[in-house]
Scaffold this active site. Structure first.
Site, PDB file in Angstrom:
ATOM      1  N   ASP A  66       0.869  -1.173   0.000  1.00  0.00           N
ATOM      2  CA  ASP A  66       0.000   0.000   0.000  1.00  0.00           C
ATOM      3  C   ASP A  66       0.910   1.229   0.000  1.00  0.00           C
ATOM      4  O   ASP A  66       2.100   1.155   0.322  1.00  0.00           O
ATOM      5  CB  ASP A  66      -0.956   0.010   1.192  1.00  0.00           C
ATOM      6  CG  ASP A  66      -2.147   0.938   0.945  1.00  0.00           C
ATOM      7  OD1 ASP A  66      -2.070   1.792   0.028  1.00  0.00           O
ATOM      8  OD2 ASP A  66      -3.158   0.843   1.665  1.00  0.00           O
TER       9      ASP A  66
HETATM   10  C1  BGC Z   1      -4.957   3.388  -0.096  1.00  0.00           C
HETATM   11  C2  BGC Z   1      -5.026   2.367  -1.203  1.00  0.00           C
HETATM   12  C3  BGC Z   1      -4.849   3.066  -2.533  1.00  0.00           C
HETATM   13  C4  BGC Z   1      -3.538   3.821  -2.537  1.00  0.00           C
HETATM   14  C5  BGC Z   1      -3.275   4.572  -3.823  1.00  0.00           C
HETATM   15  C6  BGC Z   1      -3.715   4.244  -0.206  1.00  0.00           C
HETATM   16  O1  BGC Z   1      -3.756   5.282   0.716  1.00  0.00           O
HETATM   17  O2  BGC Z   1      -4.992   2.730   1.143  1.00  0.00           O
HETATM   18  O3  BGC Z   1      -6.253   1.696  -1.164  1.00  0.00           O
HETATM   19  O4  BGC Z   1      -4.896   2.129  -3.577  1.00  0.00           O
HETATM   20  O5  BGC Z   1      -3.564   4.780  -1.490  1.00  0.00           O
HETATM   21  O6  BGC Z   1      -4.123   5.647  -3.969  1.00  0.00           O
END
Ligand code: BGC
Length: 753
Positions: free
Chosen positions: A290
């Protein structure tokens, strides 16, 4: 730095992003992404994805290998002049440059939880689907497939070849600010629906991604929350959902989550990444962190992390050095690269790259409306208040929820930007963080849709800000429809499950003024309803998407017979939850967020004890003998159904069959649910969902339903032997219309004794 300082900084970062969007779009229009010319023997499609990946790896330099294993850095995302190859980025949430000399494409990633996110900066339109929890509430794997197919198609239309959707975290903590992005509280339902969604996305030749692995069940303090959970509980709840989703879809990527699991960050957790995902599940795709979820180089790589996103703090120069120093072997590096490349070949993104085109808006409308019509849940309908008869009603009061402007959506990285902008003015301070909190509406307008459906009635709107004015309008109308809204967003949890901003008092006042009061809820998950006994009907529409108003009107006026059922329990109050007070972050000195040093946070690692263990959602209420407001699996129809003739027989595990009859005078669909109780002594919750079927029935029609249950769904995780076990003994089986309405029951001995 204070909030205003950070806001200014973030805005400064966003300005160049606009230019990046324009520049990169031009590149996308005129050069990228087209299929790179064949570059070698790996272009032979008769070879397996593994063989093709190995042929490419044989030609790669160390730097090229490292290049495929990390993003371009936060700067690249924010588009500063030194971004370099990131200028090819389409402006999605993630970008990894490919290797043109070998025909390996750039990885263009976009968030896509409920549609392709953040199109505004590129002036691109995407279909805002109803929230994923609405799709799960359809309990229809075909709806989940259509949902995923639409997202996959629109990703490709916009040039993306990798999705960041696929939220599969269980609703263990109902206040979780991302409940709307997920598929409910049951692992078999969530895994099945997500599996279909991911399968459909990948069928469009887009790499699917299932997230956030794992036990990332609350947003408060998500970067510091240490989920404490037993192996057995983890395997049978959160991990089971992922296992089913991955197995059913062959998804190419798994995103490890921000939190720690039993003391180790999820993105360097040897147990979840190596022992479970790689070894037990034989996952062939790659693991991506993530955003900012990577915390080390060698431990993370050894545990099974393949790609650091969105930056390069750990998997760029430090990874190269670790390989050169022999801390990470060349063999392991090749395996990491192999996972990425074999996935690119297996999903078709090399052979069939996206060709940007205009999104098919009309098709998107159809899919969005259908999902909402199948996923909205009718919770109460006293005295057949619904459906409304457009010919006899003279006046309708529409109250609150900005129903004159649009329908609400969930916020955060999954936000689909509203076509034409947010119709409801936001008083927020602006900036990236504010975007997470802004209540964004889509221009599908309930007031207009209801006027269209009841052209002879006087349909008037009151915003609900002055309770007595709203009550006066309700009093002078035949029917009052109040829109109750509750906004959720990534990044924080709800303080409680109550409708905010005095809406409970508004609904009570309207209900006191008019006995024909209908409440339409737009929420990401469960809400409390202190006014329930005073209103005549309640429809949960979730965040209903770009055709939400049309779907709601179709249900209210009976063009569509509602058939959705709750994929989550609605408690009477948070006092009924396993943890009435949510674990949260203790205060600490202002520190840089790990992996995201530009964000300062005031937190330390803290424990989130998931000591309810196996008792997630309805299993808690069943085990503790609590009566929720509305149970898991509940939902009404405008007709009624009767169940009979249950028979259970062993197959590879179990076959359950019974009859369902439509006992009313209207065609309808029933979700027939099957639950099992495991043998005494297994320490399992009283009941678990083991299967279901959605059946369409004409008035008076009866159908014989057969549900095949696989052994896994009846097994427990035996920690001593690290294996699933179908415990020999007496199994109880129930069938019916909800987890608390199970008229048919039987017993059967299973497990070879
Ligand atoms: C989120 C993810 C997301 C990523 C990219 C993160 O803060 O938890 O779900 O895909 O950001 O935007």
């Amino acid at each position: 730095m204070n909030v205003r300082g950070w806001t200014r900084r973030i805005i400064r970062c966003l300005i160049p992003l606009c230019f990046l969007g324009t520049a990169s779009w031009a590149v996308a229009q005129f050069g990228m992404p087209t299929k790179p010319a064949p570059k070698g023997p790996w272009d032979n499609k008769s070879l397996s994805p593994d063989q093709r990946a190995d042929l490419v790896i044989g030609q790669m330099t160390l730097d090229e290998k490292i290049q495929l294993l990390h993003g371009m850095g936060w700067r690249a995302l924010f588009g500063t002049p030194e971004s370099g190859p990131a200028v090819r980025s389409l402006g999605g949430a993630g970008f990894i440059p490919g290797i043109p000399r070998l025909g390996i494409p750039d990885l263009q990633m976009s968030d896509a939880a409920v549609g392709v996110a953040r199109g505004a900066q590129r002036s691109r339109y995407s279909t805002a689907l109803p929230s994923a929890v609405a799709e799960a509430a359809s309990w229809d794997p075909k709806i989940a497939y259509d949902y995923g197919a639409l997202i996959g198609t629109e990703l490709r239309d916009q040039g993306f070849n990798m999705s960041l959707g696929g939220g599969t975290n269980l609703t263990r903590e109902p206040r979780d600010g991302r409940t709307f992005e997920y598929q409910g509280e049951d692992p078999i339902l969530a895994g099945t629906m997500d599996g279909q969604m991911m399968k459909a996305e990948q069928a469009q030749h887009v790499i699917g991604d299932i997230k956030h692995y794992a036990v990332n069940d609350q947003e408060n303090g998500r970067n510091f929350a240490n989920s404490i959970i037993s192996k057995r509980a983890m395997r049978e709840t959160d991990l089971l959902a992922f296992r089913i989703g991955i197995r059913d879809s062959g998804v190419g990527a798994v995103m490890c989550s921000y939190n720690l699991i039993n003391g180790t960050y999820a993105c360097e957790n040897d147990y979840t990444l190596h022992d479970v995902l790689d070894h037990d599940w034989d996952f062939k795709g790659f693991v991506v962190s993530d955003w900012g979820g990577t915390h080390s180089t060698v431990p993370a790589a050894k545990a099974g992390l393949d790609i650091e996103m969105p930056g390069n703090d750990y998997f760029d120069a430090p990874l190269k050095k670790a390989v050169q120093d022999g801390e990470i072997s060349e063999t392991q590096l090749n395996e990491m690269v192999h996972r990425v490349l074999r996935t690119e070949f297996a999903t078709g993104i090399v052979d069939d790259p996206p060709h940007p085109m205009v999104v098919d808006v009309m098709h998107g409308f159809k899919v969005a409306q259908k999902v909402e019509e199948e996923g909205a849940v009718l919770l109460k309908n006293a005295d057949h208040q619904l459906p409304l008869d457009a010919d006899s009603i003279k006046s309708i009061a529409i109250i609150g929820g900005h129903a004159d402007a649009g329908v609400l959506s969930g916020g955060g990285s999954g936000q689909v930007d509203p076509a034409g902008g947010n119709p409801v003015h936001s008083a927020g301070p602006g900036g990236l963080m504010a975007l997470m909190r802004e209540w964004v509406y889509h221009r599908s307008v309930p007031l207009e849709a209801i006027r269209d459906r009841a052209p002879h009635a006087k349909v008037e709107y009151d915003p609900g800000t002055d309770i007595s004015a709203a009550a006066a309008l309700a009093k002078s109308s035949d029917v009052a429809i109040v829109f109750g809204i509750q906004h959720e967003s990534e990044g924080s949890d709800l303080p409680n499950l109550d409708l905010p901003n005095g809406q409970d008092a508004l609904i009570d006042a309207v209900a006191a003024a008019n006995p024909h009061t209908i409440v339409v809820l737009e929420s990401g998950g469960a809400v409390t309803m202190p006014w329930l006994d005073h209103v005549s009907a309640v429809l949960e529409s979730w965040y209903p998407g770009i055709r939400g108003a049309q779907a709601i009107a179709a249900i209210l006026f009976g063009d569509v017979n509602p058939s959705g059922k709750l994929p989550i329990t609605f408690p009477k109050s948070i006092a009924q939850l396993p943890h009435p007070v949510e674990a949260s972050q203790p205060p600490g000195p202002l520190t840089p967020m790990p992996g995201m040093p530009m964000f300062k946070v005031n937190a330390k690692i803290f424990d989130v004890p998931y000591d309810e263990g196996l008792l997630v959602g309805y299993k808690w209420y069943d085990a503790k003998d609590k009566t929720p407001l509305f149970p898991f699996g509940y939902g009404l129809s405008y007709t009624t159904f009767a169940y009979s003739n249950l028979s259970v027989s062993p197959s590879d595990a179990l076959e359950v069959s019974f009859d369902v009859r439509n006992t009313g005078d209207r065609a309808g669909q029933e979700i027939a649910e099957v639950y099992a109780g495991l043998p005494a002594g297994t320490d399992e919750p009283p009941r678990r969902l083991i299967g279901w079927q959605k059946v369409s029935l004409a008035p008076g029609e009866s159908k014989h339903v057969t549900v095949h249950v696989e052994p896994l769904y009846l097994s427990i995780y035996d920690v001593d032997h690290d294996a699933w076990q179908l415990v020999p003994g007496e199994y109880k089986v129930w069938a019916g219309g909800s987890s608390r309405d199970l008229p048919l029951h039987a017993s059967i001995r299973l497990g070879g004794q």
